[in-house]
Motif scaffolding. Structure first.
Motif, mmCIF file in Angstrom:
data_model
loop_
_atom_site.group_PDB
_atom_site.id
_atom_site.type_symbol
_atom_site.label_atom_id
_atom_site.label_comp_id
_atom_site.label_asym_id
_atom_site.label_seq_id
_atom_site.Cartn_x
_atom_site.Cartn_y
_atom_site.Cartn_z
ATOM 1 N N LEU A 230 12.388 62.814 14.680
ATOM 2 C CA LEU A 230 12.539 61.567 13.932
ATOM 3 C C LEU A 230 13.981 61.546 13.408
ATOM 4 O O LEU A 230 14.350 62.354 12.565
ATOM 5 C CB LEU A 230 11.530 61.547 12.778
ATOM 6 N N VAL A 231 14.775 60.657 13.980
ATOM 7 C CA VAL A 231 16.202 60.645 13.630
ATOM 8 C C VAL A 231 16.446 59.654 12.495
ATOM 9 O O VAL A 231 16.189 58.460 12.634
ATOM 10 C CB VAL A 231 17.069 60.260 14.849
ATOM 11 N N MET A 232 16.921 60.180 11.383
ATOM 12 C CA MET A 232 17.237 59.294 10.257
ATOM 13 C C MET A 232 18.747 59.193 10.080
ATOM 14 O O MET A 232 19.460 60.172 10.209
ATOM 15 C CB MET A 232 16.588 59.791 8.964
ATOM 16 N N PHE B 178 19.250 55.418 16.045
ATOM 17 C CA PHE B 178 18.516 56.094 14.963
ATOM 18 C C PHE B 178 17.117 55.473 14.873
ATOM 19 O O PHE B 178 16.965 54.274 15.085
ATOM 20 C CB PHE B 178 19.202 55.888 13.611
ATOM 21 N N ASP B 179 16.124 56.302 14.533
ATOM 22 C CA ASP B 179 14.764 55.766 14.376
ATOM 23 C C ASP B 179 14.631 54.996 13.073
ATOM 24 O O ASP B 179 13.892 54.025 12.993
ATOM 25 C CB ASP B 179 13.742 56.904 14.388
ATOM 26 N N ALA C 296 13.842 49.555 13.532
ATOM 27 C CA ALA C 296 14.108 48.520 14.548
ATOM 28 C C ALA C 296 12.949 47.528 14.625
ATOM 29 O O ALA C 296 11.782 47.914 14.506
ATOM 30 C CB ALA C 296 14.323 49.175 15.908
ATOM 31 N N LYS C 297 13.291 46.271 14.841
ATOM 32 C CA LYS C 297 12.273 45.209 14.881
ATOM 33 C C LYS C 297 11.176 45.481 15.895
ATOM 34 O O LYS C 297 10.005 45.224 15.639
ATOM 35 C CB LYS C 297 12.939 43.868 15.203
ATOM 36 N N LEU D 126 6.302 52.570 14.685
ATOM 37 C CA LEU D 126 6.874 53.476 13.684
ATOM 38 C C LEU D 126 6.796 52.846 12.294
ATOM 39 O O LEU D 126 6.504 53.530 11.308
ATOM 40 C CB LEU D 126 8.339 53.818 14.032
ATOM 41 N N LEU D 127 7.020 51.545 12.227
ATOM 42 C CA LEU D 127 6.953 50.861 10.928
ATOM 43 C C LEU D 127 5.582 51.080 10.287
ATOM 44 O O LEU D 127 5.482 51.403 9.098
ATOM 45 C CB LEU D 127 7.221 49.362 11.109
#
Ligand code: GLN
Length: 259
Positions: free
Chosen positions: A35-37, A92-93, A225-226, A231-232
């Motif tokens: 998980l890239v922040m 990025f995630d 990302a939209k 993930l949201l």
């Protein structure tokens, strides 16, 4: 000869079993997604560095979310202004950077549920003539220091009718710390920035004070990302759980002790 074959077969079975165990574990490790922040680690107490380590509220929240999703957290320390674009393109995630939810940003990314409140405040030199928000003027008599691309920048640079002081009166710096140094050097007369970093900067620098007023009140949330609605949803669920478990409050209280 027969015996030799038997021994070979036994060795092979053992070798296969050993491989199953080891390779199996390896596979599991590889399966654990990353998980890239993205963040800008110059924003205490939300994200900053202690030596080489990233610390702060956002870092711990991100780690807690990654743990819940059974993923490995990877932190990218980038300029604040490049976070949204990087999230949008999938570099990025998620972006976690004390980031305020704004209508403009919502055109580019989605935001998770809010996990904290931010207040834009004004830092001035101790003993300055600027005593209240009414003393802030966009008439060219003073300069405002901000961190580039933050809401402090966006709102302060806006026109007078929108509550700003005009672009010409705003000087943009890469970090809040740079804006604070400019204030100390007299290059700007006020710095508009989020309240918690403001407190940290005033504590670390002599001769500065924060006006006793709220310039703006905002919600911090995680940018995703939209198209990444999966993930949201996962992040929102994780945040809800962290809230219910009291873990969110625990993390925030660790860095911002309740008075
Ligand atoms: N909350 C502000 C914003 O979203 C500042 C964030 C920051 O500088 N990391 O623009």
């Amino acid at each position: 000869m027969k015996k030799f074959l038997k021994v070979t077969a036994v060795v092979m079975v053992f070798a296969m079993l050993a491989c199953f165990a080891a390779c199996g574990a390896d596979d599991k490790g590889a399966e654990k997604g990353t998980l890239v922040m993205a963040t800008n680690a110059a924003f205490p107490p939300y994200e900053y560095k202690e030596g080489d380590a990233f610390v702060g509220i956002d870092i711990e929240i991100a780690q807690a979310i990654a743990d819940k999703l059974d993923m490995t957290l990877e932190i990218k320390d980038v300029e604040f202004g490049s976070i949204i674009g990087g999230v949008q393109t999938g570099k990025f995630d998620m972006g976690i950077a004390g980031m305020t939810v704004t209508d403009e940003r919502l055109k580019s990314v989605n935001f998770s549920t809010s996990y904290a409140t931010g207040i834009q405040v004004v830092i001035v030199a101790s003993g300055s003539d600027i005593k209240s928000l009414d003393d802030l003027k966009g008439d060219g008599s003073m300069k405002f220091g901000v961190q580039q691309d933050t809401t402090g920048d966006i709102y302060a640079s806006d026109t007078a009718e929108n509550g700003g002081y005009g672009e010409d009166n705003v000087i943009r710096y890469k970090t809040g710390a740079d804006a604070v140094q400019a204030l100390k050097a007299g290059k700007v007369q006020a710095v508009i920035i989020d309240n918690e970093p403001a407190k940290a900067f005033v504590e670390a620098n002599e001769g500065l004070e924060i006006l006793d007023a709220e310039w703006a009140r905002e919600d911090y949330a995680i940018a995703i990302a939209k198209e990444n609605t999966e993930l949201l949803e996962k992040v929102n669920n994780a945040l809800a759980e962290l809230k219910d478990e009291g873990k969110l409050a625990e993390i925030i209280n660790k860095y911002i002790p309740a008075k």
